[in-house]
Design an enzyme around this catalytic site. Structure first.
Site, PDB file in Angstrom:
ATOM      1  N   GLU A  75      41.947  38.346  31.733  1.00  7.23           N
ATOM      2  CA  GLU A  75      41.151  38.278  32.968  1.00  7.23           C
ATOM      3  C   GLU A  75      40.337  39.553  33.018  1.00  7.23           C
ATOM      4  O   GLU A  75      40.851  40.626  33.330  1.00  7.23           O
ATOM      5  CB  GLU A  75      42.075  38.127  34.185  1.00  7.23           C
ATOM      6  CG  GLU A  75      41.345  37.695  35.442  1.00  7.23           C
ATOM      7  CD  GLU A  75      40.914  38.868  36.294  1.00  7.23           C
ATOM      8  OE1 GLU A  75      39.705  39.242  36.207  1.00  7.23           O
ATOM      9  OE2 GLU A  75      41.745  39.402  37.031  1.00  7.23           O
ATOM     10  N   CYS A  91      37.506  42.417  41.153  1.00 12.14           N
ATOM     11  CA  CYS A  91      36.819  41.773  40.031  1.00 12.14           C
ATOM     12  C   CYS A  91      35.990  40.573  40.468  1.00 12.14           C
ATOM     13  O   CYS A  91      34.997  40.232  39.819  1.00 12.14           O
ATOM     14  CB  CYS A  91      37.823  41.365  38.966  1.00 12.14           C
ATOM     15  SG  CYS A  91      39.137  40.284  39.555  1.00 12.14           S
TER      16      CYS A  91
END
Length: 475
Positions: free
Chosen positions: A249, A283
């Site tokens: 990720e 993020c």
């Protein structure tokens, strides 16, 4: 406020500093040292690997009911300990106390979800001629090396520990050295709920030393990493040497498409606080606001007014809406990006400077009319900065959204039902929010495409990422 003593956890033992190297943990609101964290040496890592191999041999034989009991018990303990865990997260990472409390509940919710999901790991029986029997089953992949970043110091360890434990794997986790107490509290909840001590370890250390050592070992069967694209590519190369499975990720640069038919005031009311939550160190943060030309000036003015009204301060202060950045590197990095963009011709509409001379505070900032070639339009800023540009039509807006190699989260606001379907299909992202910023949940896969990584955490997909498929054919 008091901050807990720090340690590593190997085989249930709290490994203190001793003669080891240490890392100074700072309070982002003051810059003061609040703790000394022991860093692993090679012997510590070898011991953790040996214990992880033993833990996998134990935990792979556990029943679904046993794993569910540990996870549900840990979830309850996290809720009971919410105030203490959240307070420590604020002290070491800087986010506001309400955000930290939400994060505790995020980890608890994920553990609760996995407690139910472990009983639904169904295989299947294939149709074969009489006398043949063929089955497909799922088995734990093996010991997992998990690396968690500092921006969600409770939630990320919850993800990194929850999925392997649910799947029947053992795990060695290296959380961020900037925010260790939060991760230790998550592991402690699992141990107190009955997780065998061999199953989960926490080590800290020099990141490249730890990753090279763990990933070179034949013990490790899977890598789970959350962090920057640059580091993710490096770790993927290391993992490839031993054919280690990976879930990555990585970074993002969240586009937000705002069309003229959207309810602009509602968009602003939702998007502005979401942009600056955790001081923009998220993020999936909405960052590149891609605004249809006819509403650009109205949107920009409303965004600046709302961002200017946000109160920046110590995360422990109930009045604070935005805390400091997490470490001394971040204000310098965001400052350089902003002022480079201004030199490129962008308009600085708000902020663009540090606040005060204590701690790592940076003013909520807004840039507009930014040249596409400017570095901030192409590299994830990871800070309290919104980028607002005007575009002529839907085609141009989609092209800008998909222009970068990142594809983690994308957002769009429009009332046109047909356009909503087009955007859902055409936006290149692992997660898309249309007329919402709520794109995560314990039951929903979290992950990206392109340079934002591969695989998923959370949801059934996160659990299956820690499993391997086996087909058995009997004659």
């Amino acid at each position: 406020m008091s901050y807990p003593d720090l340690y590593m956890v190997i085989n249930g033992e709290r490994v203190a500093t001793g003669q080891r190297r240490t890392h100074a943990v700072l309070n982002p609101a003051t810059g003061a040292v609040i703790g000394q964290l022991p860093l692993a040496d090679a012997a510590d890592l070898d011991r953790a690997l040996a214990v992880a191999a033993e833990g996998f041999a134990i935990w792979r034989k556990s029943s679904a009911q046993q794993r569910a009991a540990v996870l549900s018990g840990a979830a309850a303990l996290l809720v009971q300990r919410q105030d203490e865990i959240a307070r420590n997260a604020v002290l070491e990472e800087g986010k506001t106390l309400p955000e930290a409390k939400i994060e505790v509940m995020m980890a608890a919710g994920l553990f609760s979800f996995y407690a139910g999901e472990v009983t639904r790991l169904y295989g299947r029986t294939l149709v074969r001629p009489e006398g043949m029997r063929s089955t497909v089953t799922y088995e734990p992949v093996g010991p997992v090396a998990a690396f968690a970043p500092w921006n969600f110091p409770i939630g990320n360890p919850g993800r990194k520990l929850g999925a392997p434990v649910a799947a029947g794997c053992s795990v060695i986790m290296k959380p961020a050295e900037e925010a260790p107490a939060s991760a230790l509290a998550v592991l402690q909840a699992l141990l107190d709920a009955g997780l065998p001590p061999q199953v989960a370890q926490i080590v800290f250390g020099v990141p490249d030393e730890v990753s090279r050592h763990l990933l070179a070992s034949p013990v490790i069967r899977k890598l789970s990493f959350t962090g920057s694209t640059v580091v993710g590519k490096h770790l993927a190369k290391l993992a490839a040497e031993n054919c280690i499975r990976t879930t990555m990720e990585l970074g993002g640069h969240g586009p937000v498409l705002v069309f003229a038919d959207a309810d602009i005031e509602r968009v602003l009311d939702v998007a502005v606080p979401h942009k600056y939550r955790n001081t923009g160190q998220v993020c999936v943060s909405p960052t590149r606001f891609i605004v249809e030309g006819s509403v650009f000036e109205r949107f920009r003015a409303g965004f600046v007014a709302r961002a200017a009204a946000l109160r920046v301060g110590d995360g422990m202060d109930p009045a604070s809406q935005v805390g400091p950045m997490a470490n001394p590197r971040r204000p310098d990095a965001i400052d350089a990006l902003i002022h480079e963009a201004v030199a490129d011709g962008a308009s600085l509409d708000l902020g663009g400077s540090r606040i005060g001379n204590q701690g790592f505070f940076y003013a909520p900032s807004v840039l507009s009319n930014i040249p596409t070639a400017s570095r901030i339009m192409n590299e994830e800023p990871f800070g309290p900065i919104a980028l607002i540009n005007s575009y002529a039509d839907e085609a141009a807006m989609i092209a800008e959204a998909n222009r970068l190699p990142y594809g983690l989260a994308a957002y769009a606001w429009t009332q046109d039902a047909a356009r909503q379907k087009r955007l859902a299909r055409e936006l290149e992202a692992g997660m898309v929010g249309i007329n919402t910023v709520a794109i995560g949940g314990a039951d929903s896969p979290f992950g990206g495409v392109k340079w934002s990584g591969h695989g998923a955490e959370d949801g059934p997909e996160g659990l299956h990422a820690c499993l391997v498929t086996k087909a058995v054919h009997e004659g």
